[in-house]
Structures are given as structure tokens and as C-alpha cells.
Design a protein around this motif. Structure first.
Motif, PDB file in Angstrom:
ATOM      1  N   PHE A  86       2.567 -12.316 -12.617  1.00  0.00           N
ATOM      2  CA  PHE A  86       1.116 -12.451 -12.733  1.00  0.00           C
ATOM      3  C   PHE A  86       0.509 -11.724 -13.924  1.00  0.00           C
ATOM      4  O   PHE A  86      -0.673 -11.377 -13.906  1.00  0.00           O
ATOM      5  CB  PHE A  86       0.415 -12.025 -11.427  1.00  0.00           C
ATOM      6  N   ILE A  87       1.294 -11.533 -14.952  1.00  0.00           N
ATOM      7  CA  ILE A  87       0.750 -11.006 -16.195  1.00  0.00           C
ATOM      8  C   ILE A  87       0.170 -12.188 -16.966  1.00  0.00           C
ATOM      9  O   ILE A  87       0.867 -13.176 -17.194  1.00  0.00           O
ATOM     10  CB  ILE A  87       1.830 -10.296 -17.024  1.00  0.00           C
ATOM     11  N   THR A  88      -1.093 -12.068 -17.336  1.00  0.00           N
ATOM     12  CA  THR A  88      -1.778 -13.187 -17.965  1.00  0.00           C
ATOM     13  C   THR A  88      -2.007 -12.951 -19.452  1.00  0.00           C
ATOM     14  O   THR A  88      -2.068 -11.810 -19.931  1.00  0.00           O
ATOM     15  CB  THR A  88      -3.135 -13.462 -17.297  1.00  0.00           C
ATOM     16  N   TYR A  89      -2.142 -14.060 -20.155  1.00  0.00           N
ATOM     17  CA  TYR A  89      -2.502 -14.049 -21.575  1.00  0.00           C
ATOM     18  C   TYR A  89      -3.522 -15.158 -21.801  1.00  0.00           C
ATOM     19  O   TYR A  89      -3.397 -16.254 -21.237  1.00  0.00           O
ATOM     20  CB  TYR A  89      -1.275 -14.300 -22.448  1.00  0.00           C
ATOM     21  N   TYR A  90      -4.527 -14.867 -22.620  1.00  0.00           N
ATOM     22  CA  TYR A  90      -5.509 -15.870 -23.016  1.00  0.00           C
ATOM     23  C   TYR A  90      -5.698 -15.815 -24.528  1.00  0.00           C
ATOM     24  O   TYR A  90      -5.741 -14.728 -25.117  1.00  0.00           O
ATOM     25  CB  TYR A  90      -6.874 -15.596 -22.369  1.00  0.00           C
ATOM     26  N   VAL A  91      -5.841 -16.976 -25.130  1.00  0.00           N
ATOM     27  CA  VAL A  91      -6.234 -16.988 -26.524  1.00  0.00           C
ATOM     28  C   VAL A  91      -7.684 -16.492 -26.587  1.00  0.00           C
ATOM     29  O   VAL A  91      -8.479 -16.730 -25.669  1.00  0.00           O
ATOM     30  CB  VAL A  91      -6.071 -18.399 -27.134  1.00  0.00           C
ATOM     31  N   ASP A  92      -8.022 -15.782 -27.649  1.00  0.00           N
ATOM     32  CA  ASP A  92      -9.330 -15.115 -27.713  1.00  0.00           C
ATOM     33  C   ASP A  92     -10.499 -16.072 -27.494  1.00  0.00           C
ATOM     34  O   ASP A  92     -11.501 -15.714 -26.865  1.00  0.00           O
ATOM     35  CB  ASP A  92      -9.490 -14.417 -29.065  1.00  0.00           C
ATOM     36  N   SER A  93     -10.373 -17.284 -27.970  1.00  0.00           N
ATOM     37  CA  SER A  93     -11.510 -18.206 -27.946  1.00  0.00           C
ATOM     38  C   SER A  93     -11.881 -18.673 -26.543  1.00  0.00           C
ATOM     39  O   SER A  93     -12.958 -19.237 -26.345  1.00  0.00           O
ATOM     40  CB  SER A  93     -11.215 -19.419 -28.829  1.00  0.00           C
ATOM     41  N   VAL A  94     -11.017 -18.449 -25.552  1.00  0.00           N
ATOM     42  CA  VAL A  94     -11.311 -18.940 -24.199  1.00  0.00           C
ATOM     43  C   VAL A  94     -11.402 -17.833 -23.166  1.00  0.00           C
ATOM     44  O   VAL A  94     -11.654 -18.095 -21.986  1.00  0.00           O
ATOM     45  CB  VAL A  94     -10.252 -19.968 -23.737  1.00  0.00           C
ATOM     46  N   LYS A  95     -11.221 -16.588 -23.567  1.00  0.00           N
ATOM     47  CA  LYS A  95     -11.118 -15.472 -22.619  1.00  0.00           C
ATOM     48  C   LYS A  95     -12.280 -15.389 -21.652  1.00  0.00           C
ATOM     49  O   LYS A  95     -12.115 -14.998 -20.494  1.00  0.00           O
ATOM     50  CB  LYS A  95     -10.999 -14.156 -23.393  1.00  0.00           C
ATOM     51  N   GLU A  96     -13.469 -15.703 -22.095  1.00  0.00           N
ATOM     52  CA  GLU A  96     -14.655 -15.510 -21.241  1.00  0.00           C
ATOM     53  C   GLU A  96     -14.842 -16.651 -20.243  1.00  0.00           C
ATOM     54  O   GLU A  96     -15.596 -16.512 -19.280  1.00  0.00           O
ATOM     55  CB  GLU A  96     -15.909 -15.379 -22.113  1.00  0.00           C
ATOM     56  N   ARG A  97     -14.165 -17.773 -20.449  1.00  0.00           N
ATOM     57  CA  ARG A  97     -14.471 -18.972 -19.655  1.00  0.00           C
ATOM     58  C   ARG A  97     -13.281 -19.549 -18.888  1.00  0.00           C
ATOM     59  O   ARG A  97     -13.481 -20.342 -17.972  1.00  0.00           O
ATOM     60  CB  ARG A  97     -15.037 -20.054 -20.568  1.00  0.00           C
ATOM     61  N   PHE A  98     -12.067 -19.183 -19.280  1.00  0.00           N
ATOM     62  CA  PHE A  98     -10.879 -19.755 -18.651  1.00  0.00           C
ATOM     63  C   PHE A  98     -10.233 -18.711 -17.742  1.00  0.00           C
ATOM     64  O   PHE A  98     -10.161 -17.537 -18.099  1.00  0.00           O
ATOM     65  CB  PHE A  98      -9.856 -20.179 -19.706  1.00  0.00           C
ATOM     66  N   THR A  99      -9.755 -19.169 -16.587  1.00  0.00           N
ATOM     67  CA  THR A  99      -9.031 -18.291 -15.678  1.00  0.00           C
ATOM     68  C   THR A  99      -7.758 -18.989 -15.242  1.00  0.00           C
ATOM     69  O   THR A  99      -7.803 -20.084 -14.682  1.00  0.00           O
ATOM     70  CB  THR A  99      -9.867 -17.951 -14.438  1.00  0.00           C
ATOM     71  N   ILE A 100      -6.627 -18.346 -15.488  1.00  0.00           N
ATOM     72  CA  ILE A 100      -5.340 -18.899 -15.062  1.00  0.00           C
ATOM     73  C   ILE A 100      -4.875 -18.120 -13.841  1.00  0.00           C
ATOM     74  O   ILE A 100      -5.066 -16.903 -13.747  1.00  0.00           O
ATOM     75  CB  ILE A 100      -4.303 -18.851 -16.206  1.00  0.00           C
ATOM     76  N   ASN A 155       4.690 -23.126  -6.155  1.00  0.00           N
ATOM     77  CA  ASN A 155       5.148 -23.529  -7.490  1.00  0.00           C
ATOM     78  C   ASN A 155       4.036 -24.207  -8.281  1.00  0.00           C
ATOM     79  O   ASN A 155       4.260 -25.222  -8.954  1.00  0.00           O
ATOM     80  CB  ASN A 155       6.357 -24.460  -7.390  1.00  0.00           C
ATOM     81  N   THR A 156       2.851 -23.643  -8.187  1.00  0.00           N
ATOM     82  CA  THR A 156       1.671 -24.260  -8.799  1.00  0.00           C
ATOM     83  C   THR A 156       0.920 -23.245  -9.659  1.00  0.00           C
ATOM     84  O   THR A 156       0.771 -22.085  -9.266  1.00  0.00           O
ATOM     85  CB  THR A 156       0.742 -24.824  -7.714  1.00  0.00           C
ATOM     86  N   VAL A 157       0.461 -23.721 -10.792  1.00  0.00           N
ATOM     87  CA  VAL A 157      -0.384 -22.924 -11.675  1.00  0.00           C
ATOM     88  C   VAL A 157      -1.720 -23.647 -11.814  1.00  0.00           C
ATOM     89  O   VAL A 157      -1.767 -24.886 -11.811  1.00  0.00           O
ATOM     90  CB  VAL A 157       0.281 -22.696 -13.044  1.00  0.00           C
ATOM     91  N   TYR A 158      -2.778 -22.857 -11.883  1.00  0.00           N
ATOM     92  CA  TYR A 158      -4.123 -23.407 -11.967  1.00  0.00           C
ATOM     93  C   TYR A 158      -4.807 -22.919 -13.236  1.00  0.00           C
ATOM     94  O   TYR A 158      -4.511 -21.827 -13.744  1.00  0.00           O
ATOM     95  CB  TYR A 158      -4.958 -22.961 -10.764  1.00  0.00           C
ATOM     96  N   LEU A 159      -5.744 -23.708 -13.704  1.00  0.00           N
ATOM     97  CA  LEU A 159      -6.599 -23.289 -14.807  1.00  0.00           C
ATOM     98  C   LEU A 159      -8.033 -23.673 -14.457  1.00  0.00           C
ATOM     99  O   LEU A 159      -8.319 -24.850 -14.325  1.00  0.00           O
ATOM    100  CB  LEU A 159      -6.195 -23.936 -16.126  1.00  0.00           C
ATOM    101  N   ILE A 160      -8.857 -22.679 -14.277  1.00  0.00           N
ATOM    102  CA  ILE A 160     -10.284 -22.916 -14.046  1.00  0.00           C
ATOM    103  C   ILE A 160     -11.008 -22.751 -15.365  1.00  0.00           C
ATOM    104  O   ILE A 160     -10.840 -21.739 -16.054  1.00  0.00           O
ATOM    105  CB  ILE A 160     -10.849 -21.958 -12.996  1.00  0.00           C
ATOM    106  N   ILE A 161     -11.782 -23.765 -15.701  1.00  0.00           N
ATOM    107  CA  ILE A 161     -12.555 -23.740 -16.939  1.00  0.00           C
ATOM    108  C   ILE A 161     -14.028 -23.752 -16.557  1.00  0.00           C
ATOM    109  O   ILE A 161     -14.502 -24.720 -15.945  1.00  0.00           O
ATOM    110  CB  ILE A 161     -12.242 -24.932 -17.850  1.00  0.00           C
ATOM    111  N   ASP A 162     -14.727 -22.716 -16.905  1.00  0.00           N
ATOM    112  CA  ASP A 162     -16.160 -22.618 -16.639  1.00  0.00           C
ATOM    113  C   ASP A 162     -16.960 -22.877 -17.911  1.00  0.00           C
ATOM    114  O   ASP A 162     -16.430 -22.773 -19.021  1.00  0.00           O
ATOM    115  CB  ASP A 162     -16.507 -21.226 -16.095  1.00  0.00           C
ATOM    116  N   SER A 163     -18.231 -23.196 -17.725  1.00  0.00           N
ATOM    117  CA  SER A 163     -19.137 -23.399 -18.859  1.00  0.00           C
ATOM    118  C   SER A 163     -18.519 -24.314 -19.919  1.00  0.00           C
ATOM    119  O   SER A 163     -18.445 -23.967 -21.100  1.00  0.00           O
ATOM    120  CB  SER A 163     -19.512 -22.039 -19.490  1.00  0.00           C
ATOM    121  N   LEU A 164     -18.068 -25.461 -19.466  1.00  0.00           N
ATOM    122  CA  LEU A 164     -17.375 -26.396 -20.356  1.00  0.00           C
ATOM    123  C   LEU A 164     -18.238 -26.769 -21.554  1.00  0.00           C
ATOM    124  O   LEU A 164     -19.465 -26.942 -21.434  1.00  0.00           O
ATOM    125  CB  LEU A 164     -16.970 -27.644 -19.583  1.00  0.00           C
ATOM    126  N   LYS A 165     -17.570 -26.895 -22.689  1.00  0.00           N
ATOM    127  CA  LYS A 165     -18.213 -27.272 -23.941  1.00  0.00           C
ATOM    128  C   LYS A 165     -17.570 -28.552 -24.461  1.00  0.00           C
ATOM    129  O   LYS A 165     -16.400 -28.813 -24.176  1.00  0.00           O
ATOM    130  CB  LYS A 165     -18.031 -26.168 -24.985  1.00  0.00           C
TER     131      LYS A 165
END
Length: 116
Positions: free
Chosen positions: A55-69, A76-86
Motif C-alpha cells: 500500500f505504498i502509493t505514488y502519484y505524478v505531481d499533476s494529479v496528486k490533489e485529485r486522484f486517489t489510488i 485482486n483489484t485496484v481502484y482509481l478515484i478521480i475527483d474534480s474532473l477536467k
């Protein structure tokens, strides 16, 4: 071998949210890192977020505030929540799984389209 199936993409309005899911099957015990990449039209595929089995996470800087993995190892499932879509989030989102031995697998991709 590992097979990956993504779901959850679609057409959404700017400012909305979306949850992408990716479920792995096959030799799932060998998977360490799972991640999400995206490829916009005319652009290269880029990593947006990843998460290890521990559960160590990494985010590219441009999405850190809006994406949650997040990840459910039992499912055996991974999720990506994207908020405030642009509109610039419009892309095909690909799930990736990497084994401890560094062999990687790709899902077929799921389209996310954000309307302004």
C-alpha cells in the motif's frame, strides 16, 4: 500469466468524479505493483498513480490533489478515484500490473471523456 480487466470509464461533465476499477486474474500472487496509466490523443502513455502490495502509493505531481489510488489485495483489484474532473483528463486509462520479477501486464484500457 496475469489478465487485467478495467471498468468504470465513461462520459462525465467537468467537475464530476469517476471511479475506475481493475481486477486481476491468473497468477495474482506474483503481483507487486499495480498502477494506472493514461494516454490522451496524440500523446504518450504516462503513469499517473501506482500502489504496491504493501500500500505504498505514488502519484505524478499533476494529479496528486485529485486522484486517489487504492487496492484490495483479497479481491485482486485496484481502484482509481478521480475527483474534480477536467477536460484534460480525457484519455484512455490503462491498468498495469508488475510482478516482483518486474514482468508487466496491461489491461485493454477504459475511455474517460470529460465534457466542458
Amino acid at each position: 500469466q496475469v489478465q487485467l480487466v478495467e471498468s468504470g470509464g465513461g462520459l462525465v461533465q467537468a467537475g464530476g468524479s469517476l471511479r475506475l476499477s481493475c481486477t486481476a486474474s491468473g497468477s495474482t500472487f506474483s503481483i507487486n505493483v499495480m498502477g494506472w496509466y493514461r494516454q490522451a490523443p496524440g500523446k504518450q502513455r504516462e503513469l499517473v498513480a501506482s500502489i504496491t502490495r504493501d500500500f505504498i502509493t505514488y502519484y505524478v505531481d499533476s494529479v496528486k490533489e485529485r486522484f486517489t489510488i487504492s487496492r484490495n489485495n483479497a479481491a485482486n483489484t485496484v481502484y482509481l478515484i478521480i475527483d474534480s474532473l477536467k477536460p484534460e483528463d480525457t484519455a484512455v486509462y490503462y491498468c498495469n500490473a508488475q510482478e516482483y520479477g518486474l514482468k508487466g501486464y496491461w489491461g485493454q484500457g477504459t475511455q474517460v471523456t470529460v465534457s466542458s
